[in-house]
Enzyme design. Structure first.
Site, short mmCIF file in Angstrom:
data_model
loop_
_atom_site.label_atom_id
_atom_site.label_comp_id
_atom_site.label_asym_id
_atom_site.label_seq_id
_atom_site.Cartn_x
_atom_site.Cartn_y
_atom_site.Cartn_z
N THR A 142 0.78 -1.53 -0.27
CA THR A 142 -0.07 0.04 0.32
C THR A 142 0.72 1.54 -0.19
O THR A 142 -0.10 2.25 0.40
CB THR A 142 -0.78 0.28 1.35
OG1 THR A 142 -0.26 -0.20 2.48
CG2 THR A 142 -2.00 -0.56 0.60
N GLY A 143 2.42 0.91 -0.28
CA GLY A 143 3.05 2.34 0.00
C GLY A 143 3.20 3.32 0.27
O GLY A 143 2.91 3.26 1.40
N GLU A 186 16.03 17.62 -5.67
CA GLU A 186 15.23 17.51 -6.83
C GLU A 186 14.67 18.61 -7.04
O GLU A 186 14.73 19.32 -8.12
CB GLU A 186 15.08 16.37 -7.07
CG GLU A 186 15.55 14.86 -7.07
CD GLU A 186 14.42 13.43 -7.54
OE1 GLU A 186 15.89 13.35 -8.18
OE2 GLU A 186 13.78 14.02 -7.15
N ASP A 306 7.33 0.51 -0.82
CA ASP A 306 7.50 1.83 0.34
C ASP A 306 6.56 1.51 2.27
O ASP A 306 7.14 1.79 3.46
CB ASP A 306 6.65 2.97 0.41
CG ASP A 306 7.38 3.51 -1.15
OD1 ASP A 306 8.83 3.14 -0.99
OD2 ASP A 306 7.52 4.75 -0.96
N HIS A 439 35.37 5.59 -26.60
CA HIS A 439 35.81 7.15 -26.45
C HIS A 439 35.08 7.80 -27.44
O HIS A 439 35.08 7.09 -28.39
CB HIS A 439 37.35 6.77 -26.83
CG HIS A 439 37.78 8.25 -26.66
ND1 HIS A 439 38.13 8.77 -25.90
CD2 HIS A 439 38.29 8.71 -27.93
CE1 HIS A 439 38.86 10.37 -25.93
NE2 HIS A 439 39.03 9.91 -27.04
#
Length: 462
Positions: A142-143, A186, A306, A439
């Protein structure tokens, strides 16, 4: 509560964010009968209010900076300002395209998608929309939501969260950002590019405080150069409205004023009132506790993303969801090494890392057993072309593997893929030095750093 006992899913998932939908897609792919319950939109915070929209804003800011600075590259351009509705149209278009694609994936894998607010009603069921959805196993996903501090009310007007900031109808003339972690820096970066006067307040002694101290110092130097102000090492005390803005007072009495205050002090789990504790799920400060295989103390319930106290990153949610699906399908799974997860902060310049910091390495192995090397991007041709500065720092166990890669500079997030291979495959500097890097690329800097660490530097001094 209606109970359709004829349908028992192999896996019922509560939450359709990164962890939930990854488990649904992988579970269905492995032949599990999956139900996915989501109250809002599949994709969760990352797609709709997090990773994707913030990176779109940051890219718009990058374009604005390029327009302002174009003459140094011999290109005459005029910067006329930010069209906020057009920026939102671009951002929302990116989200809409990805959302449509994700909906198609869910449908194509034959996942039963249920839109509604679910609640855990037993160790093997979730109630939603007046129905009881039964499963042999339940996955909680459920975050999280933006957090605040005691006594600081986010009102969505002058005191806002990242959710509000993503839909703000203007560029604030001035902004205070409370919190110098990923979200805070940010937004500081994007708003500065858009023309705001920005001040970041961080109670700890450095910006991005979980990163290697060298990376924090490089970012602070770059922010000073950009005119982004910050106050470090003193904690917030109070915020109050002024006639036309907000005033923030710190614990030492210092005061700051701005048009808006963005509260960016992290995100907290969404778990209250969802029946978790009633069903005996072990919790701590709102987080669901799990073992290394994402199992809770209830045998039929797992949790990811989370909601659990691991790194709050979308790609961690993906990995945890896949791990649960594969475990339930009977595959052999390996616990996640969270130190080996790539971490990127997408400000200007970017901060990217994999592995452990130099300080942590010394704590684990002893100061005399740790070697650190810094490779300055000034020696990298492509970085010169892009007019970016920064460093790649390698942390090595003496005569052993590289255990940390820490990078600061534009586009360093794109170098983190090789960095995670180096860390997770326990590569020796000499082994990476043997690889030929193209490169001129910024990726070449990774090779050059390892050449130097292996004792044979090319475009750098001993």
């Amino acid at each position: 509560m209606a109970n359709d006992a004829s349908t028992v899913f192999d896996l019922v998932i509560l939450g359709g964010g990164s962890g939930g939908y990854a488990a649904a897609l992988r579970g269905a792919q492995l032949g599990l009968d999956v139900a996915l319950i989501e109250k809002d939109k599949v994709g969760g915070t990352c797609l709709h209010r997090g990773c994707i929209p913030t990176k779109a804003l940051l890219h718009a800011g990058e374009i604005a900076d390029q327009a302002r600075e174009s003459e140094q590259f011999g290109v005459k351009a005029t910067f006329e300002g930010i069209d906020v509705p057009a920026v939102h149209k671009y951002k929302d278009g990116v989200i809409a395209g990805l959302y449509k694609g994700l909906q198609g994936l869910i449908a194509s894998r034959k996942v039963t998608y249920i839109e509604g607010t679910g609640r855990l009603s037993s160790p093997t069921s979730v109630d939603v929309n007046g129905q009881r959805i039964q499963g042999r196993h339940v996955l909680l996903a459920t975050g999280s939501v933006p957090k605040s501090l005691p006594g600081l009310e986010i009102d969505g007007n002058r005191i806002i969260s990242s959710d509000h900031a993503l839909v703000l109808d203007r560029v604030p003339k001035s902004a205070i950002i409370l919190g110098g972690g990923v979200i805070g820096v940010e937004f500081a970066s994007a708003w500065k590019s858009f023309g705001s006067d920005v001040t970041v307040i961080e109670g700890l002694k450095h910006l991005v405080p979980v990163e290697d101290e060298n990376s924090s110092k490089l970012l602070e130097r770059a922010f000073r150069k950009r005119g982004i102000k910050f106050n470090l090492g003193t904690f917030f005390q109070k915020a109050e409205y002024t006639q036309d803005g907000v005033k923030v007072t710190l614990a030492d009495g210092k005061e700051f004023e701005a048009e808006v205050l963005l509260v960016a002090v992290g995100r907290g789990p969404v778990s209250q009132g969802l029946g978790y504790e009633e069903q005996g799920v072990a919790m701590d400060r709102g987080y669901v506790l799990v073992d290394e295989y994402m199992r809770t103390n209830v045998p039929t319930i797992s949790a990811v993303g989370d909601l659990v106290p691991t790194l709050q990153l979308a790609h961690v949610g993906f990995a945890e969801g896949i791990l649960v699906a594969e475990r339930l399908a009977g595959l052999k799974v390996v616990p996640i090494d969270y130190d080996g997860v790539p971490r990127v902060t997408y400000c200007h310049p970017e901060v990217a890392s994999v592995g452990i910091t130099e300080a942590k390495a010394k704590e684990i192995y002893g100061a005399d057993k740790v070697v650190a090397l810094k490779y300055n991007l000034a020696g990298n041709g492509k970085s010169k072309i892009l007019n970016t500065s920064g460093e790649i720092k390698l942390v090595q166990v003496k005569d052993g593997a590289v255990v940390g890669v820490h990078m600061v500079g534009d586009r360093m997030g794109e170098q983190v893929g090789e960095a995670q291979l180096i860390y997770n495959w326990e590569a020796l500097p000499a082994e990476v030095a043997q690889l030929i890097h193209a490169h001129p690329t910024q990726n070449e800097a990774m090779g050059e750093a390892h050449l130097a660490l292996a004792g044979k530097p090319l475009h750098s001094h001993d």
